[in-house]
Design a protein around this motif. Sequence first.
Motif, PDB file in Angstrom:
ATOM      1  N   HIS A  16      22.922  23.224   3.517  1.00 46.94           N
ATOM      2  CA  HIS A  16      21.739  22.589   4.101  1.00 46.94           C
ATOM      3  C   HIS A  16      20.672  22.370   3.024  1.00 46.94           C
ATOM      4  N   TYR A  17      20.470  23.381   2.193  1.00 49.87           N
ATOM      5  CA  TYR A  17      19.454  23.281   1.132  1.00 49.87           C
ATOM      6  C   TYR A  17      19.803  22.169   0.144  1.00 49.87           C
ATOM      7  N   ILE A  18      21.056  22.093  -0.274  1.00 47.92           N
ATOM      8  CA  ILE A  18      21.470  21.098  -1.267  1.00 47.92           C
ATOM      9  C   ILE A  18      21.301  19.681  -0.722  1.00 47.92           C
ATOM     10  N   PHE A  19      21.701  19.452   0.516  1.00 46.59           N
ATOM     11  CA  PHE A  19      21.571  18.112   1.092  1.00 46.59           C
ATOM     12  C   PHE A  19      20.098  17.744   1.303  1.00 46.59           C
ATOM     13  N   GLU A  20      19.296  18.713   1.719  1.00 48.25           N
ATOM     14  CA  GLU A  20      17.863  18.460   1.875  1.00 48.25           C
ATOM     15  C   GLU A  20      17.213  18.185   0.524  1.00 48.25           C
ATOM     16  N   LEU A  21      17.593  18.961  -0.474  1.00 43.63           N
ATOM     17  CA  LEU A  21      17.038  18.778  -1.817  1.00 43.63           C
ATOM     18  C   LEU A  21      17.359  17.387  -2.350  1.00 43.63           C
ATOM     19  N   GLU A  22      18.582  16.946  -2.150  1.00 37.41           N
ATOM     20  CA  GLU A  22      18.974  15.612  -2.613  1.00 37.41           C
ATOM     21  C   GLU A  22      18.131  14.536  -1.934  1.00 37.41           C
ATOM     22  N   ASN A  23      17.945  14.659  -0.622  1.00 42.06           N
ATOM     23  CA  ASN A  23      17.165  13.663   0.111  1.00 42.06           C
ATOM     24  C   ASN A  23      15.714  13.614  -0.357  1.00 42.06           C
ATOM     25  N   HIS A  24      15.112  14.777  -0.535  1.00 41.49           N
ATOM     26  CA  HIS A  24      13.703  14.831  -0.929  1.00 41.49           C
ATOM     27  C   HIS A  24      13.513  14.354  -2.373  1.00 41.49           C
ATOM     28  N   LEU A  25      14.438  14.736  -3.256  1.00 35.94           N
ATOM     29  CA  LEU A  25      14.354  14.273  -4.639  1.00 35.94           C
ATOM     30  C   LEU A  25      14.509  12.757  -4.721  1.00 35.94           C
ATOM     31  N   ALA A  26      15.451  12.224  -3.939  1.00 33.74           N
ATOM     32  CA  ALA A  26      15.678  10.774  -3.937  1.00 33.74           C
ATOM     33  C   ALA A  26      14.444  10.035  -3.433  1.00 33.74           C
ATOM     34  N   GLU A  27      13.789  10.571  -2.409  1.00 34.30           N
ATOM     35  CA  GLU A  27      12.580   9.933  -1.880  1.00 34.30           C
ATOM     36  C   GLU A  27      11.440  10.019  -2.896  1.00 34.30           C
ATOM     37  N   GLN A  65      11.772  10.213  -6.144  1.00 35.00           N
ATOM     38  CA  GLN A  65      12.101   9.285  -7.233  1.00 35.00           C
ATOM     39  C   GLN A  65      11.817   7.843  -6.828  1.00 35.00           C
ATOM     40  N   LYS A  66      12.087   7.525  -5.574  1.00 32.93           N
ATOM     41  CA  LYS A  66      11.808   6.179  -5.068  1.00 32.93           C
ATOM     42  C   LYS A  66      10.317   5.865  -5.140  1.00 32.93           C
ATOM     43  N   GLN A  67       9.492   6.822  -4.760  1.00 34.49           N
ATOM     44  CA  GLN A  67       8.049   6.607  -4.802  1.00 34.49           C
ATOM     45  C   GLN A  67       7.534   6.586  -6.241  1.00 34.49           C
ATOM     46  N   ALA A  68       8.157   7.372  -7.116  1.00 39.82           N
ATOM     47  CA  ALA A  68       7.790   7.332  -8.539  1.00 39.82           C
ATOM     48  C   ALA A  68       8.097   5.961  -9.127  1.00 39.82           C
ATOM     49  N   PHE A  69       9.222   5.385  -8.723  1.00 38.41           N
ATOM     50  CA  PHE A  69       9.582   4.031  -9.162  1.00 38.41           C
ATOM     51  C   PHE A  69       8.511   3.028  -8.730  1.00 38.41           C
ATOM     52  N   ARG A  70       8.022   3.189  -7.508  1.00 36.87           N
ATOM     53  CA  ARG A  70       6.977   2.289  -7.004  1.00 36.87           C
ATOM     54  C   ARG A  70       5.688   2.459  -7.802  1.00 36.87           C
ATOM     55  N   LEU A  71       5.382   3.706  -8.199  1.00 33.81           N
ATOM     56  CA  LEU A  71       4.204   3.938  -9.024  1.00 33.81           C
ATOM     57  C   LEU A  71       4.316   3.224 -10.370  1.00 33.81           C
ATOM     58  N   VAL A  72       5.488   3.310 -10.976  1.00 40.94           N
ATOM     59  CA  VAL A  72       5.711   2.612 -12.252  1.00 40.94           C
ATOM     60  C   VAL A  72       5.492   1.112 -12.069  1.00 40.94           C
ATOM     61  N   LYS A  73       6.056   0.577 -11.014  1.00 35.80           N
ATOM     62  CA  LYS A  73       5.934  -0.856 -10.736  1.00 35.80           C
ATOM     63  C   LYS A  73       4.480  -1.258 -10.508  1.00 35.80           C
ATOM     64  N   ARG A  74       3.743  -0.449  -9.747  1.00 36.88           N
ATOM     65  CA  ARG A  74       2.334  -0.764  -9.465  1.00 36.88           C
ATOM     66  C   ARG A  74       1.495  -0.729 -10.738  1.00 36.88           C
ATOM     67  N   HIS A  75       1.744   0.243 -11.610  1.00 38.17           N
ATOM     68  CA  HIS A  75       1.008   0.321 -12.869  1.00 38.17           C
ATOM     69  C   HIS A  75       1.254  -0.933 -13.713  1.00 38.17           C
ATOM     70  N   ARG A  76       2.490  -1.371 -13.743  1.00 42.87           N
ATOM     71  CA  ARG A  76       2.810  -2.560 -14.535  1.00 42.87           C
ATOM     72  C   ARG A  76       2.184  -3.810 -13.929  1.00 42.87           C
ATOM     73  N   GLU A  77       2.220  -3.897 -12.621  1.00 44.83           N
ATOM     74  CA  GLU A  77       1.615  -5.065 -11.958  1.00 44.83           C
ATOM     75  C   GLU A  77       0.111  -5.094 -12.167  1.00 44.83           C
ATOM     76  N   LEU A  78      -0.543  -3.928 -12.040  1.00 43.72           N
ATOM     77  CA  LEU A  78      -1.987  -3.869 -12.248  1.00 43.72           C
ATOM     78  C   LEU A  78      -2.334  -4.173 -13.700  1.00 43.72           C
ATOM     79  N   GLY A  79      -1.508  -3.679 -14.615  1.00 39.29           N
ATOM     80  CA  GLY A  79      -1.737  -3.963 -16.026  1.00 39.29           C
ATOM     81  C   GLY A  79      -1.660  -5.453 -16.317  1.00 39.29           C
ATOM     82  N   GLN A  80      -0.661  -6.117 -15.741  1.00 41.33           N
ATOM     83  CA  GLN A  80      -0.529  -7.560 -15.939  1.00 41.33           C
ATOM     84  C   GLN A  80      -1.690  -8.307 -15.292  1.00 41.33           C
ATOM     85  N   SER A  81      -2.118  -7.845 -14.127  1.00 41.76           N
ATOM     86  CA  SER A  81      -3.246  -8.487 -13.446  1.00 41.76           C
ATOM     87  C   SER A  81      -4.527  -8.364 -14.258  1.00 41.76           C
ATOM     88  N   LEU A  82      -4.754  -7.203 -14.865  1.00 41.75           N
ATOM     89  CA  LEU A  82      -5.942  -7.021 -15.695  1.00 41.75           C
ATOM     90  C   LEU A  82      -5.883  -7.899 -16.948  1.00 41.75           C
TER      91      LEU A  82
END
Length: 397
Positions: A189-200, A202-219
């Motif tokens: 249970h712990y391993i499957f939960e850990l995988e799900n939470h880590l994946a989520e 990482q997904k949000q971290a990817f969005r942060l990277v994308k937003r920083h790049r978009e804001l940088g280009q906009s500036l």
Amino acid sequence: MISAERSQSQSPRSPAAAAGAPFLSISVTDPVKMGTGVQSYISYRVITKTNLSEFDGGEKIVIRRYSDFEWLHDRLSEKFKGIFIPPLPEKNAVEKFRFSKEFIELRRQALDLFINRIASHPELKQSEDFRTFLQADEEKMDRARSYESGIFKKPGDFLQMFKSKVSDVVLGKEKPVEESTPEYEKLKHYIFELENHLAEAQKQAFRLVKRHRELGQSLADFGKAIKLLGACEGDSLEKVFSEVGSKSEVLSIKLQREADNLLFNFEEPLKDYVRAVQSIKATMLDRANAFRQHFDLDQERKYKELNLEKLKFMNPEKFSESELEFSELKTASEEATKRYDHIVSVMNEELARFQEQKTADIGLAFHEFAKGQAKLAKDIADAWRSVLPKLEACSTS
């Protein structure tokens, strides 16, 4: 975990220890594109420096490609049951990004981390395949890779077994048996939960990277536009707007740099631990297979033992033959039990090591994230604060 600093922290990478102390320093460097078209690939220089007696010489440089790292991973997975084999970066990538500078560097650092995790593991680093990978010339490496190993030497062997297993289950000949104890259920249970939470995460971290790049280009785009506007206005506005535009362009560069920092030191470590959890799940599959074999042979042994007692009185002529078969089955059952117990014991040790390393690595990743965000926020505030007096002067004139 993927940045150069992080990968170096995984094992004794530097010989600058006490003189004469054992050391093993490995680095994956100099990615170079080889070949053309669909046959193209990236090669790497793998540099090993060591004073360990089991290695040949103090320094060795070999050329390796991704498939060589994959070979080493597969060999270790086959031979070291119960151990969490360090994960490799994904094999496939979108074609148009496969040879991008960013992708190549991410893969190089992930491969560097992979090989140094092996070097820092007390058992994996003793592997003969590991030494072959680090020291064999390309011809010897090719021979090692072409050597067929494992249970299935032909693709058809695996396919045939798969069909057989499916048929057995469908026809009711075989009921899957799984290990089910409170402790192991809690672990799964712990391993499957850990995988799900880590994946989520990482997904949000990817969005942060994308937003920083978009804001940088906009500036950057805003900076150019405001400069042109100032030039059109002339007089005092031109100078103020030019400074605002310049600040925007400077902040654009800082945002792009922070996006890179987020990618290498925050998103990629999270992604790496998603892969690490998948490695744990592969070990759990080995454990499940070992348990089934142990269970099946133990059940068969018990059944044969009852039949043997009956034969002793009902059919003495077949008793000797059956007794020999039972002895062989008992030996096989005991060996299967030992294999299963070994995997369980090793997994317990590996889990403790994994938890300790995960705490350090994820903690460092979040520390780098917070530090980068704090510096970026200060730079942004300082930049805009510096132009406020001039903008106020324009607005009141």
